[in-house]
Design a protein around this motif. Structure first.
Motif, PDB file in Angstrom:
ATOM      1  N   MET A   1       0.820  -1.217   0.000  1.00 55.49           N
ATOM      2  CA  MET A   1       0.000   0.000   0.000  1.00 55.49           C
ATOM      3  C   MET A   1       0.851   1.264   0.000  1.00 55.49           C
ATOM      4  O   MET A   1       0.442   2.304  -0.478  1.00 55.49           O
ATOM      5  N   PHE A   2       2.033   1.166   0.562  1.00 56.69           N
ATOM      6  CA  PHE A   2       2.899   2.333   0.663  1.00 56.69           C
ATOM      7  C   PHE A   2       3.975   2.375  -0.421  1.00 56.69           C
ATOM      8  O   PHE A   2       4.784   3.307  -0.432  1.00 56.69           O
ATOM      9  N   ASN A   3       4.000   1.395  -1.310  1.00 56.87           N
ATOM     10  CA  ASN A   3       5.058   1.341  -2.320  1.00 56.87           C
ATOM     11  C   ASN A   3       5.038   2.546  -3.247  1.00 56.87           C
ATOM     12  O   ASN A   3       6.094   3.087  -3.608  1.00 56.87           O
ATOM     13  N   ASP A   4       3.836   2.984  -3.632  1.00 51.16           N
ATOM     14  CA  ASP A   4       3.751   4.137  -4.520  1.00 51.16           C
ATOM     15  C   ASP A   4       4.223   5.406  -3.820  1.00 51.16           C
ATOM     16  O   ASP A   4       4.853   6.274  -4.432  1.00 51.16           O
ATOM     17  N   LEU A   5       3.940   5.499  -2.519  1.00 52.35           N
ATOM     18  CA  LEU A   5       4.403   6.658  -1.755  1.00 52.35           C
ATOM     19  C   LEU A   5       5.923   6.647  -1.627  1.00 52.35           C
ATOM     20  O   LEU A   5       6.571   7.698  -1.730  1.00 52.35           O
ATOM     21  N   LYS A   6       6.488   5.474  -1.389  1.00 53.68           N
ATOM     22  CA  LYS A   6       7.947   5.369  -1.312  1.00 53.68           C
ATOM     23  C   LYS A   6       8.582   5.866  -2.610  1.00 53.68           C
ATOM     24  O   LYS A   6       9.563   6.617  -2.588  1.00 53.68           O
ATOM     25  N   THR A   7       7.995   5.463  -3.725  1.00 48.99           N
ATOM     26  CA  THR A   7       8.531   5.858  -5.033  1.00 48.99           C
ATOM     27  C   THR A   7       8.400   7.358  -5.247  1.00 48.99           C
ATOM     28  O   THR A   7       9.338   8.032  -5.687  1.00 48.99           O
ATOM     29  N   GLU A   8       7.214   7.908  -4.926  1.00 47.61           N
ATOM     30  CA  GLU A   8       6.976   9.326  -5.176  1.00 47.61           C
ATOM     31  C   GLU A   8       7.806  10.209  -4.247  1.00 47.61           C
ATOM     32  O   GLU A   8       8.371  11.225  -4.675  1.00 47.61           O
ATOM     33  N   SER A   9       7.895   9.829  -2.985  1.00 48.76           N
ATOM     34  CA  SER A   9       8.704  10.600  -2.039  1.00 48.76           C
ATOM     35  C   SER A   9      10.171  10.577  -2.463  1.00 48.76           C
ATOM     36  O   SER A   9      10.850  11.618  -2.454  1.00 48.76           O
ATOM     37  N   ALA A  10      10.653   9.395  -2.843  1.00 41.42           N
ATOM     38  CA  ALA A  10      12.046   9.274  -3.285  1.00 41.42           C
ATOM     39  C   ALA A  10      12.299  10.098  -4.540  1.00 41.42           C
ATOM     40  O   ALA A  10      13.350  10.742  -4.673  1.00 41.42           O
ATOM     41  N   SER A  11      11.328  10.109  -5.451  1.00 42.05           N
ATOM     42  CA  SER A  11      11.469  10.881  -6.685  1.00 42.05           C
ATOM     43  C   SER A  11      11.563  12.379  -6.391  1.00 42.05           C
ATOM     44  O   SER A  11      12.382  13.097  -6.984  1.00 42.05           O
ATOM     45  N   PHE A  53       9.108  16.846   2.680  1.00 42.99           N
ATOM     46  CA  PHE A  53       8.821  16.297   4.005  1.00 42.99           C
ATOM     47  C   PHE A  53       7.337  16.395   4.320  1.00 42.99           C
ATOM     48  O   PHE A  53       6.718  15.426   4.785  1.00 42.99           O
ATOM     49  N   GLU A  54       6.730  17.556   4.093  1.00 46.13           N
ATOM     50  CA  GLU A  54       5.309  17.729   4.390  1.00 46.13           C
ATOM     51  C   GLU A  54       4.466  16.799   3.528  1.00 46.13           C
ATOM     52  O   GLU A  54       3.497  16.196   4.018  1.00 46.13           O
ATOM     53  N   PHE A  55       4.823  16.668   2.264  1.00 42.35           N
ATOM     54  CA  PHE A  55       4.111  15.737   1.388  1.00 42.35           C
ATOM     55  C   PHE A  55       4.179  14.318   1.937  1.00 42.35           C
ATOM     56  O   PHE A  55       3.183  13.593   1.950  1.00 42.35           O
ATOM     57  N   THR A  56       5.345  13.922   2.412  1.00 48.26           N
ATOM     58  CA  THR A  56       5.537  12.562   2.908  1.00 48.26           C
ATOM     59  C   THR A  56       4.686  12.287   4.133  1.00 48.26           C
ATOM     60  O   THR A  56       3.986  11.268   4.200  1.00 48.26           O
ATOM     61  N   ILE A  57       4.707  13.179   5.104  1.00 48.13           N
ATOM     62  CA  ILE A  57       3.957  12.931   6.336  1.00 48.13           C
ATOM     63  C   ILE A  57       2.449  13.004   6.100  1.00 48.13           C
ATOM     64  O   ILE A  57       1.690  12.166   6.604  1.00 48.13           O
ATOM     65  N   THR A  58       1.984  13.968   5.313  1.00 46.52           N
ATOM     66  CA  THR A  58       0.542  14.069   5.066  1.00 46.52           C
ATOM     67  C   THR A  58       0.046  12.886   4.245  1.00 46.52           C
ATOM     68  O   THR A  58      -1.063  12.391   4.474  1.00 46.52           O
ATOM     69  N   SER A  59       0.861  12.418   3.310  1.00 46.63           N
ATOM     70  CA  SER A  59       0.471  11.256   2.508  1.00 46.63           C
ATOM     71  C   SER A  59       0.415  10.001   3.367  1.00 46.63           C
ATOM     72  O   SER A  59      -0.462   9.147   3.185  1.00 46.63           O
ATOM     73  N   CYS A  60       1.343   9.875   4.312  1.00 46.65           N
ATOM     74  CA  CYS A  60       1.325   8.733   5.228  1.00 46.65           C
ATOM     75  C   CYS A  60       0.040   8.721   6.047  1.00 46.65           C
ATOM     76  O   CYS A  60      -0.571   7.661   6.242  1.00 46.65           O
ATOM     77  N   VAL A  61      -0.374   9.881   6.526  1.00 48.66           N
ATOM     78  CA  VAL A  61      -1.593   9.974   7.322  1.00 48.66           C
ATOM     79  C   VAL A  61      -2.810   9.588   6.482  1.00 48.66           C
ATOM     80  O   VAL A  61      -3.672   8.809   6.918  1.00 48.66           O
TER      81      VAL A  61
END
Length: 218
Positions: A1-11, A53-61
């Motif tokens: 479920m978080f794989n796409d977020l990992k990719t986008e945050s890393a990008s 950073f803000e994108f990462t934390i808000t997306s995680c929530v």
């Protein structure tokens, strides 16, 4: 479920790194003064890296709330502090009423009595709405009852404050990007980048483990 977020945050972090590399390569060696345009680029690093950073934390929530909703868990089966999100409409109704409204109070406790399915709006962010610093992270962690440490290293709290303070100084016009950029070396910015990159990865892993372990349930 978080794989796409990992990719986008890393990008997004790669973009920050590439811009930092470009800036570094253009800075002339001492004793030649750094041009104002490159000082500006150094200052804008703070805006850029905070955004990721803000994108990462808000997306995680958002993803975590979606995962909780998918489970269709009854409210009596989720951790008590998480009810502050699950019953948010009822709390909002109570807080918006100046006088005692017994019907709204009954509605709140009827939801608990009837053990309704927890359905949480993915737009909710359990903070005070300010830029995300340690206090806001603490609020998120407490709301979700996350047992993992908030910080992956003691220095991150101070580093995050430094990034938010400089980002706000630029965004609010208190200092120009060039003024901010003149205060730090390019190696300082690489250190900040590496720490925040590591922290973003840590945050995603914390929330992924939380969802996989169903730590939102009693």
């Amino acid at each position: 479920m978080f794989n796409d977020l990992k990719t986008e945050s890393a990008s997004k972090l790669v973009e920050v790194r590439e811009f930092l590399d470009l800036t570094s390569n253009l800075i002339p060696p001492a004793p030649t003064p750094t041009p104002n345009s490159l000082l500006t680029a150094k200052g804008l690093f703070y805006v850029h890296v905070y955004g990721v950073f803000e994108f990462t934390i808000t997306s995680c929530v958002k993803k975590t709330i979606s995962a909780i909703n998918i489970e269709s868990t009854n409210v009596n089966n989720i951790k008590p502090l998480l009810l502050s999100l699950a019953l948010n409409p009822e709390f909002d109704s109570l807080s918006s009423t100046k006088n005692r409204n017994w019907t709204q109070r009954w509605n709140l406790f009827e939801k608990i009595r009837d053990n309704v399915i927890a359905q949480i709006s993915t737009d909710l962010m359990p903070t005070d709405g300010k830029n995300i610093r340690f206090a806001q992270l603490e609020s998120i962690w407490k709301t979700f009852c996350i047992s993992a440490p908030i910080l992956n290293a003691p220095s991150i709290g101070g580093r995050l404050k430094d990034i938010v303070d400089n980002r706000n100084a630029i965004a609010h016009g208190n200092n120009t990007p060039a003024e901010i950029g003149s205060r730090v070396s390019i190696s300082d910015l690489y250190n900040r980048y590496n720490e925040m990159s590591s922290y973003c990865s840590y945050i995603i892993q914390v929330f992924e483990d939380y969802v996989n372990n169903k730590d939102f349930m009693i």
